[in-house]
Design a protein around this motif. Structure first.
Motif, PDB file in Angstrom:
ATOM      1  N   ILE A 278       6.588  -6.097   8.331  1.00 42.60           N
ATOM      2  CA  ILE A 278       7.541  -4.691   9.158  1.00 42.60           C
ATOM      3  C   ILE A 278       6.246  -4.355   9.865  1.00 42.60           C
ATOM      4  CG2 ILE A 278       8.111  -2.143   8.647  1.00 42.60           C
ATOM      5  CD1 ILE A 278      10.355  -3.906   7.592  1.00 42.60           C
ATOM      6  N   GLY A 279       6.242  -4.117  11.149  1.00 43.52           N
ATOM      7  CA  GLY A 279       4.889  -3.404  11.655  1.00 43.52           C
ATOM      8  C   GLY A 279       6.284  -1.661  12.091  1.00 43.52           C
ATOM      9  N   VAL A 280       5.682  -1.371  13.330  1.00 40.13           N
ATOM     10  CA  VAL A 280       6.091  -0.016  13.750  1.00 40.13           C
ATOM     11  C   VAL A 280       5.210   0.288  15.682  1.00 40.13           C
ATOM     12  CG1 VAL A 280       5.782   2.581  14.101  1.00 40.13           C
ATOM     13  CG2 VAL A 280       5.887   1.221  12.284  1.00 40.13           C
ATOM     14  N   LYS A 281       5.901  -0.206  16.570  1.00 40.39           N
ATOM     15  CA  LYS A 281       5.723   0.288  17.828  1.00 40.39           C
ATOM     16  C   LYS A 281       6.779   1.191  18.220  1.00 40.39           C
ATOM     17  CE  LYS A 281       6.313  -4.274  19.004  1.00 40.39           C
ATOM     18  NZ  LYS A 281       7.179  -5.601  20.001  1.00 40.39           N
ATOM     19  N   GLY A 282       6.500   1.448  19.998  1.00 38.88           N
ATOM     20  CA  GLY A 282       6.686   2.761  20.554  1.00 38.88           C
ATOM     21  C   GLY A 282       6.405   3.909  20.353  1.00 38.88           C
TER      22      GLY A 282
ATOM     23  N   VAL B 127       7.042  -9.053  -1.768  1.00 37.37           N
ATOM     24  CA  VAL B 127       6.545  -8.573  -0.756  1.00 37.37           C
ATOM     25  C   VAL B 127       6.064  -7.876  -0.331  1.00 37.37           C
ATOM     26  CG1 VAL B 127       6.460 -10.252   1.364  1.00 37.37           C
ATOM     27  CG2 VAL B 127       7.203 -11.570  -0.011  1.00 37.37           C
ATOM     28  N   ALA B 128       4.717  -6.982  -0.543  1.00 36.52           N
ATOM     29  CA  ALA B 128       4.691  -5.585   0.333  1.00 36.52           C
ATOM     30  C   ALA B 128       5.067  -6.159   1.796  1.00 36.52           C
ATOM     31  CB  ALA B 128       3.570  -5.058   0.217  1.00 36.52           C
ATOM     32  N   PHE B 129       6.054  -4.460   1.785  1.00 40.08           N
ATOM     33  CA  PHE B 129       7.042  -4.269   3.123  1.00 40.08           C
ATOM     34  C   PHE B 129       5.467  -4.720   4.294  1.00 40.08           C
ATOM     35  CE2 PHE B 129      11.215  -2.024   2.969  1.00 40.08           C
ATOM     36  CZ  PHE B 129      11.727  -3.269   1.954  1.00 40.08           C
ATOM     37  N   SER B 130       4.428  -4.029   4.195  1.00 43.01           N
ATOM     38  CA  SER B 130       2.955  -4.179   5.108  1.00 43.01           C
ATOM     39  C   SER B 130       3.016  -5.629   5.299  1.00 43.01           C
ATOM     40  CB  SER B 130       2.252  -3.663   4.685  1.00 43.01           C
ATOM     41  OG  SER B 130       2.112  -4.589   3.149  1.00 43.01           O
TER      42      SER B 130
ATOM     43  N   ASN C 234      16.402   0.286   2.302  1.00 43.28           N
ATOM     44  CA  ASN C 234      17.392  -0.189   2.840  1.00 43.28           C
ATOM     45  C   ASN C 234      17.154   0.794   4.506  1.00 43.28           C
ATOM     46  OD1 ASN C 234      19.132  -1.368   0.647  1.00 43.28           O
ATOM     47  ND2 ASN C 234      20.171   0.244   0.517  1.00 43.28           N
ATOM     48  N   ALA C 235      17.019   1.418   4.732  1.00 43.04           N
ATOM     49  CA  ALA C 235      16.444   2.500   5.781  1.00 43.04           C
ATOM     50  C   ALA C 235      15.656   1.919   6.986  1.00 43.04           C
ATOM     51  CB  ALA C 235      16.237   4.281   5.805  1.00 43.04           C
ATOM     52  N   VAL C 236      14.668   1.712   5.798  1.00 44.82           N
ATOM     53  CA  VAL C 236      13.585   0.306   7.149  1.00 44.82           C
ATOM     54  C   VAL C 236      13.367  -0.250   7.086  1.00 44.82           C
ATOM     55  CG1 VAL C 236      10.522  -0.762   6.625  1.00 44.82           C
ATOM     56  CG2 VAL C 236      11.706   2.173   5.364  1.00 44.82           C
ATOM     57  N   LEU C 237      14.447  -1.256   6.571  1.00 42.03           N
ATOM     58  CA  LEU C 237      14.887  -2.474   6.547  1.00 42.03           C
ATOM     59  C   LEU C 237      15.889  -2.408   7.647  1.00 42.03           C
ATOM     60  CD1 LEU C 237      14.813  -3.756   3.141  1.00 42.03           C
ATOM     61  CD2 LEU C 237      13.423  -4.459   4.521  1.00 42.03           C
ATOM     62  N   GLU C 238      16.934  -1.589   7.724  1.00 45.65           N
ATOM     63  CA  GLU C 238      17.849  -1.851   8.698  1.00 45.65           C
ATOM     64  C   GLU C 238      17.321  -1.240  10.382  1.00 45.65           C
ATOM     65  OE1 GLU C 238      21.321   1.396   9.484  1.00 45.65           O
ATOM     66  OE2 GLU C 238      21.071   0.707   7.912  1.00 45.65           O
TER      67      GLU C 238
ATOM     68  N   PHE D 144       4.297   4.554   9.768  1.00 47.24           N
ATOM     69  CA  PHE D 144       3.931   3.048   8.593  1.00 47.24           C
ATOM     70  C   PHE D 144       3.659   2.963   7.530  1.00 47.24           C
ATOM     71  CE2 PHE D 144       1.034  -0.597   7.694  1.00 47.24           C
ATOM     72  CZ  PHE D 144       1.946  -1.587   7.314  1.00 47.24           C
ATOM     73  N   GLY D 145       3.301   4.712   7.586  1.00 54.82           N
ATOM     74  CA  GLY D 145       3.180   4.748   6.651  1.00 54.82           C
ATOM     75  C   GLY D 145       4.327   5.340   5.089  1.00 54.82           C
ATOM     76  N   THR D 146       5.425   5.243   6.131  1.00 52.81           N
ATOM     77  CA  THR D 146       6.134   5.691   5.074  1.00 52.81           C
ATOM     78  C   THR D 146       6.918   3.800   4.245  1.00 52.81           C
ATOM     79  OG1 THR D 146       7.972   5.538   7.048  1.00 52.81           O
ATOM     80  CG2 THR D 146       6.933   7.267   6.567  1.00 52.81           C
ATOM     81  N   ALA D 147       6.299   3.001   5.331  1.00 52.00           N
ATOM     82  CA  ALA D 147       6.403   1.716   5.057  1.00 52.00           C
ATOM     83  C   ALA D 147       5.887   0.471   3.619  1.00 52.00           C
ATOM     84  CB  ALA D 147       7.504   0.936   5.853  1.00 52.00           C
ATOM     85  N   ARG D 148       4.949   1.289   4.108  1.00 56.82           N
ATOM     86  CA  ARG D 148       4.023   0.245   3.770  1.00 56.82           C
ATOM     87  C   ARG D 148       3.618  -0.127   1.908  1.00 56.82           C
ATOM     88  NH1 ARG D 148      -0.110   4.226   5.679  1.00 56.82           N
ATOM     89  NH2 ARG D 148      -1.008   4.781   4.885  1.00 56.82           N
ATOM     90  N   GLN D 149       3.534   0.673   1.934  1.00 58.78           N
ATOM     91  CA  GLN D 149       3.794   1.017  -0.113  1.00 58.78           C
ATOM     92  C   GLN D 149       5.064   0.181  -1.091  1.00 58.78           C
ATOM     93  OE1 GLN D 149       1.215   1.891  -2.194  1.00 58.78           O
ATOM     94  NE2 GLN D 149      -0.102   2.545   0.079  1.00 58.78           N
TER      95      GLN D 149
END
Length: 191
Positions: free
Chosen positions: A88-92, A82-85, A141-145, A102-107
């Motif tokens: 995972i979303g981004v806010k704030g 499953v693609a992180f995209s 790990n950093a993105v998921l955490e 978001f570009g650091t996680a979507r791939q």
């Protein structure tokens, strides 16, 4: 001393013999040499066409093994590759800052995502093998955490059995508040 004409005559004779052999062999069972030549000719045609898309299996053999063990051991949904995209979303931040983050996680791609019945995320499971690098694993790990999504890692050489899978996931299961952050589909769209 042989002249150029004699050499040319010999070459033409061999070429004539080859042409005659090919014409004679049509429709008949061809010998190994001809089969090899045909295979080489076909490979040349394939190479001349250039790169093309071909199907492949979604999971490697070890991933298939773990997938079936996860499905057998857990009363949850198990999604593979499953693609992180997708979760995972981004806010704030500003629109531009959110899009950049978001570009650091979507791939990135999770090997497995374990979901509750409503498809809210319980955990991500990673099967570490030679394709995993420490740098990429740390980035995942950093993105998921940061997103608050637990990660379970197993190494391909230490594949868990059903009991170990159940124990690892049971340690993560907690009653969910009404307004869970995982309810519904995470939007990859940027605010």
């Amino acid at each position: 001393m042989f002249s150029v004409f004699v050499y040319a005559f010999i070459v033409l004779m061999f070429a004539g013999l080859i042409v005659a052999a090919v014409k004679n062999a049509k429709g008949k069972r061809r010998g190994l040499v001809w089969q090899v030549l045909d295979a080489l000719a076909q490979k040349g045609k394939d190479a001349a066409r250039g790169p093309r898309f071909v199907p492949k299996k979604v999971l490697t053999a070890p991933e298939q093994t773990l997938y079936h063990r996860l499905k057998a051991a857990l009363p949850y949904e198990v999604l593979a590759q499953v693609a992180f995209s997708q979760f995972i979303g981004v806010k704030g931040g500003s629109r531009k800052a959110n899009f950049a983050k978001f570009g650091t996680a979507r791939q990135k791609v999770a090997d497995f995502v374990i979901c509750r019945r409503d498809l809210s995320i319980l955990a991500v499971v990673e099967l570490d093998d030679r394709s995993h690098t420490r740098k990429r694993d740390q980035a995942k790990n950093a993105v998921l955490e940061e997103a608050g999504i637990p990660i379970i890692r197993w190494h391909v050489k230490d594949m868990p059995d059903r009991e170990r899978i159940r124990d690892a996931v049971a340690a993560l299961v907690q009653p969910q508040p009404e307004a869970s952050q995982n309810v519904g589909r995470a939007e990859p769209a940027v605010e």
